[in-house]
Design a protein around this motif. Sequence first.
Motif, PDB file in Angstrom:
ATOM      1  N   GLN A  47       0.836  -1.188   0.000  1.00 17.45           N
ATOM      2  CA  GLN A  47       0.000   0.000   0.000  1.00 17.45           C
ATOM      3  C   GLN A  47       0.869   1.236   0.000  1.00 17.45           C
ATOM      4  O   GLN A  47       1.800   1.364   0.772  1.00 17.45           O
ATOM      5  CB  GLN A  47      -0.895   0.005   1.244  1.00 17.45           C
ATOM      6  N   ASN A  48       0.554   2.192  -0.822  1.00 20.56           N
ATOM      7  CA  ASN A  48       1.371   3.387  -0.958  1.00 20.56           C
ATOM      8  C   ASN A  48       0.544   4.578  -1.384  1.00 20.56           C
ATOM      9  O   ASN A  48       0.995   5.396  -2.136  1.00 20.56           O
ATOM     10  CB  ASN A  48       2.425   3.130  -2.043  1.00 20.56           C
ATOM     11  N   GLN A  49      -0.696   4.660  -0.899  1.00 10.88           N
ATOM     12  CA  GLN A  49      -1.580   5.684  -1.432  1.00 10.88           C
ATOM     13  C   GLN A  49      -1.209   7.084  -0.948  1.00 10.88           C
ATOM     14  O   GLN A  49      -1.002   7.310   0.229  1.00 10.88           O
ATOM     15  CB  GLN A  49      -3.028   5.407  -1.031  1.00 10.88           C
ATOM     16  N   THR A  50      -1.114   8.015  -1.869  1.00  7.90           N
ATOM     17  CA  THR A  50      -1.005   9.432  -1.539  1.00  7.90           C
ATOM     18  C   THR A  50      -1.908  10.168  -2.501  1.00  7.90           C
ATOM     19  O   THR A  50      -1.745  10.084  -3.710  1.00  7.90           O
ATOM     20  CB  THR A  50       0.441   9.939  -1.700  1.00  7.90           C
ATOM     21  N   ASN A  51      -2.894  10.875  -1.983  1.00  8.82           N
ATOM     22  CA  ASN A  51      -3.873  11.534  -2.829  1.00  8.82           C
ATOM     23  C   ASN A  51      -3.750  13.036  -2.745  1.00  8.82           C
ATOM     24  O   ASN A  51      -3.104  13.584  -1.858  1.00  8.82           O
ATOM     25  CB  ASN A  51      -5.291  11.094  -2.425  1.00  8.82           C
ATOM     26  N   THR A  52      -4.401  13.708  -3.671  1.00  9.85           N
ATOM     27  CA  THR A  52      -4.307  15.159  -3.741  1.00  9.85           C
ATOM     28  C   THR A  52      -5.098  15.824  -2.627  1.00  9.85           C
ATOM     29  O   THR A  52      -4.865  16.981  -2.319  1.00  9.85           O
ATOM     30  CB  THR A  52      -4.829  15.653  -5.099  1.00  9.85           C
ATOM     31  N   ARG A  53      -6.048  15.124  -2.001  1.00  8.21           N
ATOM     32  CA  ARG A  53      -6.839  15.671  -0.903  1.00  8.21           C
ATOM     33  C   ARG A  53      -6.759  14.719   0.265  1.00  8.21           C
ATOM     34  O   ARG A  53      -6.541  13.529   0.104  1.00  8.21           O
ATOM     35  CB  ARG A  53      -8.293  15.876  -1.340  1.00  8.21           C
ATOM     36  N   SER A  54      -6.960  15.224   1.478  1.00 10.40           N
ATOM     37  CA  SER A  54      -6.860  14.385   2.659  1.00 10.40           C
ATOM     38  C   SER A  54      -8.001  13.380   2.697  1.00 10.40           C
ATOM     39  O   SER A  54      -9.149  13.709   2.419  1.00 10.40           O
ATOM     40  CB  SER A  54      -6.889  15.253   3.916  1.00 10.40           C
ATOM     41  N   ALA A  55      -7.666  12.152   3.094  1.00  9.18           N
ATOM     42  CA  ALA A  55      -8.698  11.134   3.265  1.00  9.18           C
ATOM     43  C   ALA A  55      -9.500  11.433   4.526  1.00  9.18           C
ATOM     44  O   ALA A  55      -8.970  11.969   5.507  1.00  9.18           O
ATOM     45  CB  ALA A  55      -8.058   9.757   3.359  1.00  9.18           C
ATOM     46  N   GLU A  56     -10.780  11.075   4.507  1.00  8.79           N
ATOM     47  CA  GLU A  56     -11.646  11.307   5.657  1.00  8.79           C
ATOM     48  C   GLU A  56     -12.812  10.337   5.609  1.00  8.79           C
ATOM     49  O   GLU A  56     -13.181   9.848   4.537  1.00  8.79           O
ATOM     50  CB  GLU A  56     -12.155  12.748   5.672  1.00  8.79           C
ATOM     51  N   PRO A  57     -13.410  10.031   6.763  1.00 11.66           N
ATOM     52  CA  PRO A  57     -14.574   9.140   6.759  1.00 11.66           C
ATOM     53  C   PRO A  57     -15.752   9.785   6.052  1.00 11.66           C
ATOM     54  O   PRO A  57     -16.047  10.970   6.248  1.00 11.66           O
ATOM     55  CB  PRO A  57     -14.877   8.938   8.251  1.00 11.66           C
ATOM     56  N   VAL A  58     -16.433   9.006   5.218  1.00 18.00           N
ATOM     57  CA  VAL A  58     -17.601   9.449   4.460  1.00 18.00           C
ATOM     58  C   VAL A  58     -18.823   8.724   5.012  1.00 18.00           C
ATOM     59  O   VAL A  58     -18.777   7.517   5.262  1.00 18.00           O
ATOM     60  CB  VAL A  58     -17.424   9.127   2.964  1.00 18.00           C
ATOM     61  N   LEU A  59     -19.922   9.433   5.211  1.00 18.98           N
ATOM     62  CA  LEU A  59     -21.138   8.792   5.678  1.00 18.98           C
ATOM     63  C   LEU A  59     -21.915   8.229   4.496  1.00 18.98           C
ATOM     64  O   LEU A  59     -22.326   8.969   3.602  1.00 18.98           O
ATOM     65  CB  LEU A  59     -22.013   9.787   6.451  1.00 18.98           C
ATOM     66  N   GLY A  65     -17.849  16.378  13.119  1.00 18.74           N
ATOM     67  CA  GLY A  65     -16.898  16.950  12.178  1.00 18.74           C
ATOM     68  C   GLY A  65     -16.871  16.294  10.819  1.00 18.74           C
ATOM     69  O   GLY A  65     -15.998  16.607   9.996  1.00 18.74           O
ATOM     70  N   GLY A  66     -17.827  15.406  10.545  1.00 22.68           N
ATOM     71  CA  GLY A  66     -17.881  14.778   9.228  1.00 22.68           C
ATOM     72  C   GLY A  66     -18.326  15.762   8.167  1.00 22.68           C
ATOM     73  O   GLY A  66     -19.091  16.690   8.441  1.00 22.68           O
ATOM     74  N   ARG A  67     -17.876  15.540   6.931  1.00 21.21           N
ATOM     75  CA  ARG A  67     -18.181  16.475   5.843  1.00 21.21           C
ATOM     76  C   ARG A  67     -18.888  15.825   4.667  1.00 21.21           C
ATOM     77  O   ARG A  67     -19.805  16.399   4.095  1.00 21.21           O
ATOM     78  CB  ARG A  67     -16.900  17.142   5.344  1.00 21.21           C
ATOM     79  N   TRP A  68     -18.456  14.633   4.255  1.00 20.34           N
ATOM     80  CA  TRP A  68     -18.971  14.044   3.021  1.00 20.34           C
ATOM     81  C   TRP A  68     -20.097  13.047   3.299  1.00 20.34           C
ATOM     82  O   TRP A  68     -19.973  12.176   4.164  1.00 20.34           O
ATOM     83  CB  TRP A  68     -17.853  13.302   2.286  1.00 20.34           C
ATOM     84  N   VAL A  69     -21.166  13.148   2.511  1.00 17.28           N
ATOM     85  CA  VAL A  69     -22.242  12.164   2.512  1.00 17.28           C
ATOM     86  C   VAL A  69     -22.342  11.582   1.105  1.00 17.28           C
ATOM     87  O   VAL A  69     -22.341  12.329   0.120  1.00 17.28           O
ATOM     88  CB  VAL A  69     -23.589  12.792   2.923  1.00 17.28           C
ATOM     89  N   ASP A  70     -22.437  10.257   1.026  1.00 18.41           N
ATOM     90  CA  ASP A  70     -22.442   9.567  -0.272  1.00 18.41           C
ATOM     91  C   ASP A  70     -23.747   8.810  -0.454  1.00 18.41           C
ATOM     92  O   ASP A  70     -24.153   8.031   0.408  1.00 18.41           O
ATOM     93  CB  ASP A  70     -21.269   8.589  -0.343  1.00 18.41           C
ATOM     94  N   THR A  71     -24.406   9.036  -1.592  1.00 16.75           N
ATOM     95  CA  THR A  71     -25.646   8.334  -1.901  1.00 16.75           C
ATOM     96  C   THR A  71     -25.670   7.981  -3.388  1.00 16.75           C
ATOM     97  O   THR A  71     -24.638   8.041  -4.059  1.00 16.75           O
ATOM     98  CB  THR A  71     -26.874   9.187  -1.481  1.00 16.75           C
ATOM     99  N   ALA A  72     -26.845   7.607  -3.895  1.00 14.98           N
ATOM    100  CA  ALA A  72     -27.018   7.299  -5.325  1.00 14.98           C
ATOM    101  C   ALA A  72     -28.491   7.402  -5.652  1.00 14.98           C
ATOM    102  O   ALA A  72     -29.357   7.201  -4.786  1.00 14.98           O
ATOM    103  CB  ALA A  72     -26.500   5.899  -5.658  1.00 14.98           C
ATOM    104  N   HIS A 128      -3.462   5.325   4.656  1.00 12.38           N
ATOM    105  CA  HIS A 128      -3.039   5.088   3.274  1.00 12.38           C
ATOM    106  C   HIS A 128      -3.752   6.004   2.290  1.00 12.38           C
ATOM    107  O   HIS A 128      -3.713   5.776   1.081  1.00 12.38           O
ATOM    108  CB  HIS A 128      -3.258   3.634   2.896  1.00 12.38           C
ATOM    109  N   GLY A 129      -4.396   7.041   2.800  1.00 10.91           N
ATOM    110  CA  GLY A 129      -5.017   8.021   1.924  1.00 10.91           C
ATOM    111  C   GLY A 129      -6.304   7.578   1.290  1.00 10.91           C
ATOM    112  O   GLY A 129      -6.711   8.119   0.255  1.00 10.91           O
ATOM    113  N   ILE A 130      -6.990   6.612   1.886  1.00 10.37           N
ATOM    114  CA  ILE A 130      -8.238   6.078   1.342  1.00 10.37           C
ATOM    115  C   ILE A 130      -9.386   6.494   2.252  1.00 10.37           C
ATOM    116  O   ILE A 130      -9.323   6.308   3.467  1.00 10.37           O
ATOM    117  CB  ILE A 130      -8.174   4.549   1.229  1.00 10.37           C
ATOM    118  N   SER A 131     -10.435   7.060   1.672  1.00 11.54           N
ATOM    119  CA  SER A 131     -11.597   7.509   2.437  1.00 11.54           C
ATOM    120  C   SER A 131     -12.606   6.374   2.561  1.00 11.54           C
ATOM    121  O   SER A 131     -13.204   5.965   1.556  1.00 11.54           O
ATOM    122  CB  SER A 131     -12.255   8.711   1.755  1.00 11.54           C
ATOM    123  N   PRO A 132     -12.827   5.853   3.779  1.00 11.75           N
ATOM    124  CA  PRO A 132     -13.801   4.767   3.941  1.00 11.75           C
ATOM    125  C   PRO A 132     -15.223   5.308   4.012  1.00 11.75           C
ATOM    126  O   PRO A 132     -15.488   6.320   4.657  1.00 11.75           O
ATOM    127  CB  PRO A 132     -13.386   4.140   5.281  1.00 11.75           C
TER     128      PRO A 132
END
Length: 317
Positions: free
Chosen positions: A3-15, A40-47, A280-284
């Motif tokens: 694993q070697n992830q580095t992303n352009t934005r910080s990883a954070e928990p997504v609801l 302090g959460g910011r992202w919400v993911d739906t479809a 590892h820069g991955i947003s769960p």
Amino acid sequence: MEQNQTNTRSAEPVLGAMYFGTRADEALSADLLDAYVDLGGRWVDTANCYAFWEDPSGVGGQSERVLGRWFASRPGVRDRVLLATKVRHQPLVPHEWPSSSEGLSADAIQRGFAQSLDRLGLDSVELLWAHAEDRSVPLAETVEAFGTLVANGSVQRLGASNHAAWRVEQARAIARGLGVEPWTAVQLRYSYVWPRPGVTLPEGGHVHAERDQLDHARTEGLDVWAYSPLLTGAYVRDDRPLSEGYDHPGTHRRLAVLAQVADELGVTRNQVVLAWLLAHGISPILGVSSLAQLTEAMAARDVDLPDDVRARLDAAV
């Protein structure tokens, strides 16, 4: 798998809001959203298709409607929440999926996203995903249609969920040629343990992140969002065993190290998994069904994984 992830934005928990309005009733959904923002959460993911298989309507849209009512009832909260939704899988005929799924033609994207905004009561979202591939449509048509939504201000960013790495990069090259916004994020199934290479997961449509996809994302600076990071409770619940595809020696070795690290740090195995992904820069994407689960998951942000501990977790294969 290294694993070697580095992303352009910080990883954070997504609801994850998949079951809002179906398995999670409106009151619980609102409580989870309120608590997530308070923590302090910011992202919400739906479809747009969530969750057609759980509701008598058979067409989805329940999650977006709940979110729309929540935004409308919480003045000012829209300024604190970044919203992601998806198009591709909504059934056009009730209960007939995947045969009637909307697909990724230009007309389907425009129509599906317009309906999403209507359900959400919004005029824009921060991120729109192509929920899965649609190889019946020329990729250039899909790319241009997504780019048009960014150009007209309806969407800020674009991403590809459940896509092969080569397909994502081909789309990005087409976007550059057309002068439109490219996909800058990928969403895939991923966790600390992995299924055997090439195995078909029992969950239809799930695409597991493989080495080439993660390496492609790292090289191109794409954000990586991981769904099913806690494997529906398999790390902590005996009644939620891993599916057969995960039954191999590497899984057993990783589970043993995971348990050791959790005991040493005095945290839960779920928290170690989430902290490892974040490191590892991955947003769960958190698919929680109670306030206790949400609080536990969000606390993973505070779990410190020293370099030697992280190296042990990485080395178990």
